[in-house]
Design an enzyme around this catalytic site. Sequence first.
Site, short mmCIF file in Angstrom:
data_model
loop_
_atom_site.label_atom_id
_atom_site.label_comp_id
_atom_site.label_asym_id
_atom_site.label_seq_id
_atom_site.Cartn_x
_atom_site.Cartn_y
_atom_site.Cartn_z
N CYS A 13 0.84 -1.21 0.00
CA CYS A 13 0.00 0.00 0.00
C CYS A 13 0.87 1.24 0.00
O CYS A 13 2.10 1.16 0.03
CB CYS A 13 -0.92 0.02 1.21
SG CYS A 13 -0.04 0.18 2.78
N CYS A 16 3.55 1.70 2.67
CA CYS A 16 4.83 1.02 2.41
C CYS A 16 5.75 1.91 1.59
O CYS A 16 6.94 2.05 1.88
CB CYS A 16 4.59 -0.29 1.66
SG CYS A 16 3.57 -1.49 2.52
N CYS A 85 30.53 -30.58 -9.46
CA CYS A 85 30.41 -30.20 -8.05
C CYS A 85 30.55 -28.68 -7.91
O CYS A 85 30.81 -27.97 -8.87
CB CYS A 85 31.47 -30.89 -7.19
SG CYS A 85 33.15 -30.40 -7.64
N CYS A 88 33.65 -26.97 -9.24
CA CYS A 88 33.66 -26.68 -10.68
C CYS A 88 33.08 -25.29 -10.93
O CYS A 88 33.61 -24.52 -11.73
CB CYS A 88 32.83 -27.71 -11.45
SG CYS A 88 33.45 -29.40 -11.32
N ASP A 509 8.37 27.29 -33.63
CA ASP A 509 9.44 27.74 -34.50
C ASP A 509 8.96 27.51 -35.94
O ASP A 509 8.16 26.61 -36.19
CB ASP A 509 10.71 26.94 -34.22
CG ASP A 509 11.87 27.37 -35.11
OD1 ASP A 509 12.10 28.58 -35.21
OD2 ASP A 509 12.50 26.48 -35.71
N ASP A 708 12.96 22.34 -32.88
CA ASP A 708 13.68 21.14 -33.30
C ASP A 708 14.49 20.50 -32.19
O ASP A 708 15.10 19.46 -32.37
CB ASP A 708 14.56 21.41 -34.52
CG ASP A 708 15.66 22.41 -34.22
OD1 ASP A 708 15.90 22.71 -33.03
OD2 ASP A 708 16.29 22.91 -35.17
N ASP A 712 16.84 25.43 -30.86
CA ASP A 712 15.94 26.19 -30.01
C ASP A 712 16.09 25.83 -28.53
O ASP A 712 15.20 26.12 -27.73
CB ASP A 712 14.49 25.94 -30.45
CG ASP A 712 14.26 26.31 -31.90
OD1 ASP A 712 14.61 27.43 -32.29
OD2 ASP A 712 13.74 25.46 -32.65
#
Length: 823
Positions: A13, A16, A85, A88, A509, A708, A712
């Site tokens: 909730c 929390c 094992c 390894c 623009d 753009d 600008d």
Amino acid sequence: METQVLSVRGMTCAACAQRIERAVRKLGGIEQANVNLAGEKLFVKYDDASLSLQAIKETVTKLGYEAAEKPAAHTVTLPIGGMTCAACARRVEKAVGKLEGVSAASVNFATEKATVAYDPALTRVSAIKAAVEKAGYQALAAAGASAADEDRARRQKEIRTLWTKFIVAAVFSLPLLYTAMAPMIAWARLPFPAWLDPMRYPLVYALTELLLVLPVLAAGHRFYTVGFKALWQRSPNMDSLIALGTTAATLYSVYNTWRITRGDFGAVESLYFETAGVIITLILLGKSLEAVSKGRTGEAVKKLMGLAPKTAFVIRGGAESEVPIDEVEIGDIVVVKPGAKIPVDGVVVSGSTAVDESMLTGESIPADKTAGDAVYAASLNTTGTIRFRAEKIGADTALARIIKLVEDAQGSKAPIAQTADIVSGYFVPVVCAIALAAGGAWFVGTGGDLRFALTIFISVLVIACPCALGLATPTAIMVGTGKGAENGILIKGGEALETAHKINTIVFDKTGTITEGKPAVTDVLTADGGDGAELLALAAAAEQGSEHPLGQAVVRGAAERGLALPEAESFGSLTGMGIEARIEGRAVLAGNRKLMDERGVSLAALAEAGDRLAEEGKTPMYVAADGRLAGVVAVADVVKPSSRAAIASLRSMGIEVAMITGDNSKTAAAIARQVGIERVLAEVLPRDKSEAVRKLQAEGRKVAMVGDGINDAPALAQADIGVAIGSGTDVAMESADIVLMRSDLMDVPTAIDLSRSTIRNIKQNLFWAFGYNTVGIPVAAGLLYLLGGPLLNPIFAAAAMSLSSVSVLTNALRLKRFKPRES
């Protein structure tokens, strides 16, 4: 400052989320910490010199939640064969860990898989495999599961677990409810076994209810483990409310069962087992529905993540081989056949095709691609076979950047959420206080009726819903920003989303925004009636070093006419006015009227012609040689097809539209007339555009600037909302609050519409969340009963609480039906 995103599991909730935020913000070095309850993510910005990510994770873990960082940008999982094992596994870890560029290597012997985080600039997957082989083991093909797949699998598992718990609870709580209610409604003559008659066999009746409620409590055990732990740490949450209410009901019922064993058979009328059982069942139902709905709020990002292919065809050792996407490295030559998706960003080295980039840019027409052109991950190759060199992989691709931008936006908070955040921080303790006060008051007021007081106490605890408060804003933002991404509109955060709905003035623009940005030479007029080709060649020679669209148009115009251009001996750009150059010993100027006036060049011979060209929407570029006017070259830019419709849409929405340009006032006015703009700010130098925006803001306007995103940038930063319009891949995403991936201006009113719809949805959610709790809690406390009305049963309180959070999520999901505007 470092920015990181952590996945947080275990939140139930808003309390929390608030608890985690408070704890993390207390750490030294934290600048920002936001928790997204719906997305289950923690967004942190911190000083990595004074604070480690591990310390942040440990802080979250101490609170009782799981915190995990997102996997490294380049992580590969390799199945390993030949291990016998644990030794390894350690040997493989050491062998791989020694490689340069490997930051982490972990081998799981049980699953026989190695997970390796590495820097692709320093090592390759093939080198990792070679190290495994050298250690005496087999490195198999890399696993193809992505982080998105893993997240989806985790969420699906969570949903399945919740549904299983709900079904278990329902199987036992339904007969429990029937057992409790059937004897109470004798007039209905419901079938009921005689051996369970509470009046004749009260102990059997009580023990049967106890046995039926135990599996239900077991199904909802998490409410107790999390709720009481949070209560013990003095940070109660929604689980605490449920745990307190159902525990009170269960313990009171157990006490009355004990009284029955002692011969007090009247206690059979004070059993609350069915209340605890049904409350748990209803809340598990609500949580299951909530989990499903929360999963749907993030679908947009999952769709984006699913766009990229899982494998790629790469040329290695002169042969074409299929490899997992994680094994593609920068510099690899990738082959893409017709109908296949492009796996990573790169540049075409051979072949030609048409690529459908609609999934990234929204442009429906496939773009032609030949050698030297850029291609982007997740776009679809439609016609020919191409080979391209991989330039950007993993988190650096355009798709990955878009996904990160959307995820960051979904993790941000809108200012409108501040009130809900403050309230949810104090909500649970206040509700506990109200429940105790109301229960105590009714106990005294009824002359010691504990059963009545307990009903009030449980109802108040159970009806209160902090979840609705916590989900009201983030769910709407997640769906809204996701819907924007689906339509090529990238909104960078909750604040931008909220501000956009207040915009009442939009400044466009001109070049490349209202117009196509691809100007062409239309007229060449000489001052003395001489050769136009010679004038155009002179102007083009001067403009060869220019990056301005108009200058490039002049160069293209000369090239199209096959004119030979002399070399420029020197070149200088004069910002906002034009250029100066020295060509074959002559001092050449090319630019606007302002430049000519400043350098004392008389325009009398062509002043009338220049005005006429400007009134036709063309830009006159005056050319002077050695201080005397040589002529004028007119350049015109075509207005985008969508510009007029977009501006009409904005005006119909009550938004004033203005145009800003460095062009002369007559040309600007002509373009403005074509698209229906009345307010024109002409002859504005690039450095003065931000000042023009500031003046509009000084009039009390909320201003959006559409440009753009590169030239600008100052004006975009000054505006309340900066909107960058471009291809979506080349655009400078950092310079604006909203990025439009297409060059279609209709996306501007669509973005405003989306903002308005999302904020309206958030307000509806907050109204419901606050309204529900404001009305529900007093009713549960017995206000209606006090006025002669009914008393709220705790079971109905639980049903109302479960439905409240689901209703908020359902309302947020309505945004998925949002439709973009059409021209």
